[in-house]
Design a protein around this motif. Structure first.
Motif, PDB file in Angstrom:
ATOM      1  N   TYR A 137       0.829  -1.204   0.000  1.00 25.94           N
ATOM      2  CA  TYR A 137       0.000   0.000   0.000  1.00 25.94           C
ATOM      3  C   TYR A 137       0.866   1.258   0.000  1.00 25.94           C
ATOM      4  O   TYR A 137       0.674   2.161  -0.817  1.00 25.94           O
ATOM      5  N   GLY A 138       1.819   1.317   0.910  1.00 27.73           N
ATOM      6  CA  GLY A 138       2.642   2.513   1.031  1.00 27.73           C
ATOM      7  C   GLY A 138       3.524   2.753  -0.174  1.00 27.73           C
ATOM      8  O   GLY A 138       3.823   3.900  -0.526  1.00 27.73           O
ATOM      9  N   GLY A 139       3.949   1.680  -0.831  1.00 27.04           N
ATOM     10  CA  GLY A 139       4.840   1.816  -1.978  1.00 27.04           C
ATOM     11  C   GLY A 139       4.137   2.087  -3.292  1.00 27.04           C
ATOM     12  O   GLY A 139       4.792   2.226  -4.329  1.00 27.04           O
ATOM     13  N   TYR A 140       2.815   2.173  -3.251  1.00 25.56           N
ATOM     14  CA  TYR A 140       2.044   2.389  -4.476  1.00 25.56           C
ATOM     15  C   TYR A 140       2.272   3.791  -5.030  1.00 25.56           C
ATOM     16  O   TYR A 140       2.272   4.777  -4.294  1.00 25.56           O
ATOM     17  N   ARG A 141       2.446   3.855  -6.349  1.00 27.13           N
ATOM     18  CA  ARG A 141       2.511   5.138  -7.054  1.00 27.13           C
ATOM     19  C   ARG A 141       1.665   5.025  -8.314  1.00 27.13           C
ATOM     20  O   ARG A 141       1.562   3.958  -8.903  1.00 27.13           O
ATOM     21  N   PHE A 142       1.059   6.131  -8.705  1.00 23.72           N
ATOM     22  CA  PHE A 142       0.249   6.125  -9.930  1.00 23.72           C
ATOM     23  C   PHE A 142       0.756   7.197 -10.868  1.00 23.72           C
ATOM     24  O   PHE A 142       0.902   8.357 -10.489  1.00 23.72           O
ATOM     25  N   ARG A 143       1.023   6.785 -12.085  1.00 24.54           N
ATOM     26  CA  ARG A 143       1.443   7.731 -13.113  1.00 24.54           C
ATOM     27  C   ARG A 143       0.955   7.198 -14.451  1.00 24.54           C
ATOM     28  O   ARG A 143       1.220   6.043 -14.796  1.00 24.54           O
ATOM     29  N   LEU A 144       0.231   7.990 -15.206  1.00 23.97           N
ATOM     30  CA  LEU A 144      -0.338   7.541 -16.468  1.00 23.97           C
ATOM     31  C   LEU A 144       0.667   7.801 -17.586  1.00 23.97           C
ATOM     32  O   LEU A 144       0.826   8.924 -18.061  1.00 23.97           O
ATOM     33  N   LEU A 145       1.379   6.742 -17.993  1.00 23.49           N
ATOM     34  CA  LEU A 145       2.376   6.840 -19.054  1.00 23.49           C
ATOM     35  C   LEU A 145       2.114   5.742 -20.076  1.00 23.49           C
ATOM     36  O   LEU A 145       1.893   4.581 -19.712  1.00 23.49           O
ATOM     37  N   PRO A 146       2.138   6.064 -21.352  1.00 23.45           N
ATOM     38  CA  PRO A 146       1.763   5.076 -22.369  1.00 23.45           C
ATOM     39  C   PRO A 146       2.698   3.886 -22.466  1.00 23.45           C
ATOM     40  O   PRO A 146       2.291   2.806 -22.875  1.00 23.45           O
ATOM     41  N   ASP A 147       3.969   4.058 -22.114  1.00 21.35           N
ATOM     42  CA  ASP A 147       4.948   2.985 -22.297  1.00 21.35           C
ATOM     43  C   ASP A 147       5.391   2.348 -20.983  1.00 21.35           C
ATOM     44  O   ASP A 147       6.427   1.705 -20.914  1.00 21.35           O
ATOM     45  N   LEU A 148       4.596   2.531 -19.927  1.00 21.47           N
ATOM     46  CA  LEU A 148       5.007   2.038 -18.614  1.00 21.47           C
ATOM     47  C   LEU A 148       3.858   1.306 -17.947  1.00 21.47           C
ATOM     48  O   LEU A 148       2.758   1.834 -17.828  1.00 21.47           O
ATOM     49  N   GLU A 149       4.118   0.071 -17.522  1.00 23.66           N
ATOM     50  CA  GLU A 149       3.112  -0.671 -16.778  1.00 23.66           C
ATOM     51  C   GLU A 149       2.934  -0.032 -15.406  1.00 23.66           C
ATOM     52  O   GLU A 149       3.910   0.229 -14.703  1.00 23.66           O
ATOM     53  N   GLN A 150       1.671   0.186 -15.002  1.00 21.01           N
ATOM     54  CA  GLN A 150       1.396   0.829 -13.727  1.00 21.01           C
ATOM     55  C   GLN A 150       2.024   0.058 -12.570  1.00 21.01           C
ATOM     56  O   GLN A 150       2.582   0.640 -11.644  1.00 21.01           O
ATOM     57  N   SER A 151       1.960  -1.273 -12.615  1.00 21.39           N
ATOM     58  CA  SER A 151       2.469  -2.085 -11.512  1.00 21.39           C
ATOM     59  C   SER A 151       3.969  -1.939 -11.323  1.00 21.39           C
ATOM     60  O   SER A 151       4.493  -2.172 -10.232  1.00 21.39           O
ATOM     61  N   SER A 152       4.689  -1.532 -12.368  1.00 21.80           N
ATOM     62  CA  SER A 152       6.142  -1.435 -12.265  1.00 21.80           C
ATOM     63  C   SER A 152       6.590  -0.248 -11.424  1.00 21.80           C
ATOM     64  O   SER A 152       7.755  -0.142 -11.058  1.00 21.80           O
ATOM     65  N   LEU A 153       5.679   0.668 -11.114  1.00 22.04           N
ATOM     66  CA  LEU A 153       6.039   1.822 -10.299  1.00 22.04           C
ATOM     67  C   LEU A 153       6.116   1.471  -8.814  1.00 22.04           C
ATOM     68  O   LEU A 153       6.672   2.220  -8.022  1.00 22.04           O
ATOM     69  N   THR A 154       5.531   0.336  -8.422  1.00 26.22           N
ATOM     70  CA  THR A 154       5.562  -0.109  -7.040  1.00 26.22           C
ATOM     71  C   THR A 154       6.715  -1.090  -6.849  1.00 26.22           C
ATOM     72  O   THR A 154       6.875  -2.010  -7.648  1.00 26.22           O
ATOM     73  N   PRO A 155       7.545  -0.910  -5.831  1.00 27.86           N
ATOM     74  CA  PRO A 155       8.700  -1.790  -5.645  1.00 27.86           C
ATOM     75  C   PRO A 155       8.297  -3.249  -5.440  1.00 27.86           C
ATOM     76  O   PRO A 155       7.205  -3.562  -4.973  1.00 27.86           O
TER      77      PRO A 155
END
Length: 480
Positions: free
Chosen positions: A117-135
């Motif tokens: 939960y704490g490591g979650y980040r959201f960023r809308l980028l066309p070439d990036l999987e959302q899940s990859s932003l969380t460690p």
């Protein structure tokens, strides 16, 4: 950077502070209070210390919050457009979270949920999987057996919570009713979950007048998403309000209120995200999910105040305020849920501002028709950290849902008791003898600001509550 920095995450109980030789613990006031963090250089990367509070009074909720704080500290300084795993390699010192007062597997599960939960980040980028932003968090090889299973389950639950958050955070122009349904199909493809999506033609043929009426003003047609897992009559039918954007319709909201109305599908997000992992966390149960998906817009075909709609149940409802649309689509969804003859029904909805006014941002309002089911939901809420507070179902408020020209009205008229009057209307579509609970999650479903526990936006409220409730079904009640 050649390789990710190793960050060892260490839990600190207040009673253990004296065992650390460095006076640096006290320089900045670190006292191992719940969620306090401190970062120091180590011999192999960095060490992130997080306070757990007193070991004499430990709780899973406190440990989960400590994990949230550690996860948030880990990612708050990372660039938001770079994959987390390319920057940090967090390793959890699991033994540091151990306490004699609580079972180790449940502790590890809570830590994993909190870190996710704490490591979650959201960023809308066309070439990036959302899940990859969380460690990606790992533990050492000494964690095996039931402990490792519990850790992995915690990560799975944490991932489901984050799935709900990402659905809520999506721009509403991208998460239309059709897009929402397709995302759910993708989420459960390959699992034992059966999915059916009813389109506008089928909704018309089958008499889902409430869903059709609310969705009429939008360019995007309404959908009804049905999920099924297991055989026989469901142990639990879950209904989630899925208004992908709520302008208020012709009863248009104020501009400030519109800013967060992409979150009016948070109930649907919670049901769908939780449902996606039920085959793993509650494999021996049977479940149904009913999710009405609409966009409430003031188009040329929009329903008008004063119109009367015939619902799936055969009842009629007078629409006096088009911004009270949630109860209209939920009436159809509850009727459909009841057709599966479930043991119990739970609906999740960001329904009334009155719930937030009464309880604030941390508690949802709970209204039920059965004391035993209420106790089960309240116990699940306490264990999951998704808090609820029971409010009354008041038959004496029948005048607030009455209409002179239809069976019901969607607008209570009075500003008083709006949580209860909304629930009273919904209760009319639950068969007698069926246990039912209504969770008005308007307050805890969204955060306007970043905190030490996590980022702003969708919170994923309700996912852990549903999972905990699903696992408790059929169990004998706890002895006080």
């Amino acid at each position: 950077m050649d390789k990710p920095i190793r960050v060892t995450i260490v839990g600190v109980w207040q009673e253990s502070l004296d065992s650390f030789p460095s006076d640096a613990w006290f320089v900045d006031g670190f006292g191992a209070r719940i969620g306090e963090t401190r970062v120091e250089a180590g011999t192999d990367g960095s060490i992130l210390y997080v306070g757990l509070g007193s070991a004499m009074e430990p709780s899973l909720g406190a440990i989960r919050r400590a994990g949230m704080a550690a996860g948030r500290k880990l990612v708050e300084s990372l660039p938001r457009v770079i994959r987390a795993d390319s920057l940090v390699k967090p390793v959890v010192a699991t033994s540091s979270f151990h306490t004699e007062q609580l079972p180790t597997p449940t502790v590890l599960s809570a830590v994993a949920e909190g870190l996710s939960y704490g490591g979650y980040r959201f960023r809308l980028l066309p070439d990036l999987e959302q899940s990859s932003l969380t460690p990606t968090y790992t533990v050492d090889d000494r964690v095996t057996g039931h402990d490792l299973t519990a850790w992995n389950t915690g990560l799975l639950v944490g991932s489901a919570v984050n799935t709900a958050r990402s659905l809520v955070n999506m721009p509403p122009s991208l998460l239309t009713p059709e897009a929402f349904a397709q995302r759910m199909i993708s989420l459960v493809t390959g699992s034992a979950i059966q999915v059916r999506v009813r389109d506008e033609d089928e909704l018309t043929a089958e008499g889902f007048g409430g869903i059709l009426a609310v969705g009429r003003g939008s360019h995007y047609a309404p959908k009804l998403l049905e999920l099924r897992y297991g055989n026989g009559n469901p142990d639990l039918a879950m209904v989630g309000k899925g208004v992908t954007f709520d302008s208020g319709g012709l009863s248009l909201k104020q501009p400030d209120a519109l800013m967060t109305m992409k979150s009016d599908m948070s109930g649907a997000a919670a049901v769908c995200a939780a449902f996606s992992i039920l085959p793993t966390v509650a494999p021996d149960r049977s479940f149904v999910g009913i999710i009405p998906l609409v966009e409430n817009m003031p188009g040329a075909r929009a329903i008008r105040p004063g119109d009367v709609v015939e619902l799936r149940s055969g009842h009629t409802i007078e629409i006096l305020n088009t911004d009270f649309e949630g109860r209209v689509i939920l009436a159809d969804a509850l009727t459909r849920a009841a057709e599966f003859f479930p043991r119990a029904i739970l609906d999740m909805a960001s329904l009334t501002y009155a719930a937030t006014h009464a309880l604030g941002d941390n508690l949802a309002a709970l209204v039920t028709n059965d004391d035993a089911f209420s106790s089960l939901i309240e116990a699940a809420a306490a264990a999951s950290g998704d808090g609820v507070w029971r409010m009354p179902l008041q038959p004496d408020l029948a005048f607030q849902i009455a209409s002179d020209i239809a069976d019901f009205s969607n607008f209570p008229g009075s500003r008083s008791a709006r949580v209860s009057s909304a629930a009273l209307l919904l209760s009319q579509f639950v068969p007698a003898g069926t246990q039912w609970g209504h969770v008005d999650m308007c307050g805890p479903s969204w955060r306007d600001h970043v905190s030490r526990w996590g980022t702003s936006g969708g919170t994923g409220y309700g996912v852990r509550l549903i999972i905990e409730l699903a696992q408790r079904l059929g169990q004998p009640p706890a002895v006080p």
